[in-house]
Enzyme design. Structure first.
Site, PDB file in Angstrom:
ATOM      1  N   GLU A  34      -9.435  -9.935  -8.652  1.00 10.95           N
ATOM      2  CA  GLU A  34      -8.540  -8.808  -8.391  1.00 10.95           C
ATOM      3  C   GLU A  34      -7.389  -8.760  -9.401  1.00 10.95           C
ATOM      4  OE1 GLU A  34      -7.573  -9.098  -4.185  1.00 10.95           O
ATOM      5  OE2 GLU A  34      -9.704  -8.951  -3.642  1.00 10.95           O
ATOM      6  N   LYS A  67       0.825  -1.211   0.000  1.00 12.25           N
ATOM      7  CA  LYS A  67       0.000   0.000   0.000  1.00 12.25           C
ATOM      8  C   LYS A  67       0.864   1.268   0.000  1.00 12.25           C
ATOM      9  CE  LYS A  67      -4.042  -2.244   2.091  1.00 12.25           C
ATOM     10  NZ  LYS A  67      -5.079  -2.171   3.168  1.00 12.25           N
ATOM     11  N   ASN A  92      -2.389   0.076   6.738  1.00 10.94           N
ATOM     12  CA  ASN A  92      -1.887  -1.212   7.234  1.00 10.94           C
ATOM     13  C   ASN A  92      -1.001  -1.955   6.232  1.00 10.94           C
ATOM     14  OD1 ASN A  92      -3.891  -1.980   5.540  1.00 10.94           O
ATOM     15  ND2 ASN A  92      -5.011  -3.235   7.009  1.00 10.94           N
ATOM     16  N   ARG A 108      -1.978 -14.387   3.405  1.00  9.13           N
ATOM     17  CA  ARG A 108      -2.753 -13.843   4.526  1.00  9.13           C
ATOM     18  C   ARG A 108      -2.014 -14.076   5.847  1.00  9.13           C
ATOM     19  NH1 ARG A 108      -7.150 -10.441   3.385  1.00  9.13           N
ATOM     20  NH2 ARG A 108      -7.800 -10.917   5.512  1.00  9.13           N
ATOM     21  N   PHE A 146     -15.278   4.678   7.571  1.00  7.47           N
ATOM     22  CA  PHE A 146     -13.905   4.954   7.134  1.00  7.47           C
ATOM     23  C   PHE A 146     -13.717   4.828   5.624  1.00  7.47           C
ATOM     24  CE2 PHE A 146     -14.103   0.446   8.443  1.00  7.47           C
ATOM     25  CZ  PHE A 146     -13.671  -0.184   7.279  1.00  7.47           C
ATOM     26  N   TYR A 177     -12.921  -2.539  -2.802  1.00  2.31           N
ATOM     27  CA  TYR A 177     -13.406  -2.383  -1.422  1.00  2.31           C
ATOM     28  C   TYR A 177     -14.917  -2.207  -1.355  1.00  2.31           C
ATOM     29  CZ  TYR A 177      -8.510  -2.115  -0.058  1.00  2.31           C
ATOM     30  OH  TYR A 177      -7.181  -2.416   0.167  1.00  2.31           O
ATOM     31  N   HIS A 217      -2.112  -5.377   1.102  1.00  2.00           N
ATOM     32  CA  HIS A 217      -3.377  -6.039   0.762  1.00  2.00           C
ATOM     33  C   HIS A 217      -3.084  -7.443   0.261  1.00  2.00           C
ATOM     34  CE1 HIS A 217      -7.231  -6.906  -1.165  1.00  2.00           C
ATOM     35  NE2 HIS A 217      -6.524  -7.320  -2.202  1.00  2.00           N
TER      36      HIS A 217
END
Ligand code: IDP
Ligand code: MG
Length: 136
Positions: A129, A12, A115, A88, A60, A52, A118
């Site tokens: 994706e 990110k 964070n 993950r 948020f 998203y 992704h």
């Protein structure tokens, strides 16, 4: 028995800005996964919205879209045995406050608003994706 599969991941904008790309990529490679494709690029608002959409109603959400489109990311297609679950587990929990030490988020992220990484949460979403971000 895990199958060889592909997952989609992106480093990110916060981590690119903070020059963490090299360390994150070395963790992925050290885990035995293979980086098949990699590109530094901006995420478009359309791509961020699609990626998203499950969070559209969250308070948020506007900040999330602004964050994800506010600087370049490193887009990756990663393959290997059980690649979706393996990424993950390398990433750690969504909220860095809950992410274990030794995970990417546990070691590099400060809070859930930024964070660091992704990763797709299923093989089906990985396929979707990869098409969304690499266009095929
Ligand atoms: P994931 O990234 O671990 O798959 P998701 O629930 O799919 O987690 O959420 C996607 C992204 O939305 C998170 O990585 C994080 O950037 C952001 N996000 C999720 N929950 C919150 C929150 O409570 N506050 C702020 N941002 C959040
Ligand atoms: Mg997710």
């Amino acid at each position: 028995m895990a199958a060889i599969e592909k997952t989609y991941s992106m480093i990110k904008p916060d981590a690119v800005r903070d020059r963490k790309v090299g360390e994150i990529i070395s963790r992925i490679e050290r885990s035995g996964l293979t980086i098949e494709r990699m590109e530094l690029a901006y995420v478009t608002v359309e791509q961020a919205d699609e990626n998203y959409k499950h969070l559209k109603d969250k308070p948020f959400y506007p900040n999330l879209i602004a964050f994800m489109t506010g600087g370049p990311v490193v887009k990756m297609v990663i393959s290997g045995l059980g690649a979706v679950a393996k990424m993950r587990s390398l990433m750690g929990a969504t909220n860095p406050l809950e992410a274990a030490p030794g995970t990417i988020r546990g070691d590099f992220a400060i809070d859930v608003n930024s964070n660091v990484i992704h990763g797709s949460d299923s093989v089906e979403n990985a396929e979707r994706e990869i098409k969304l971000f690499f266009g095929e």
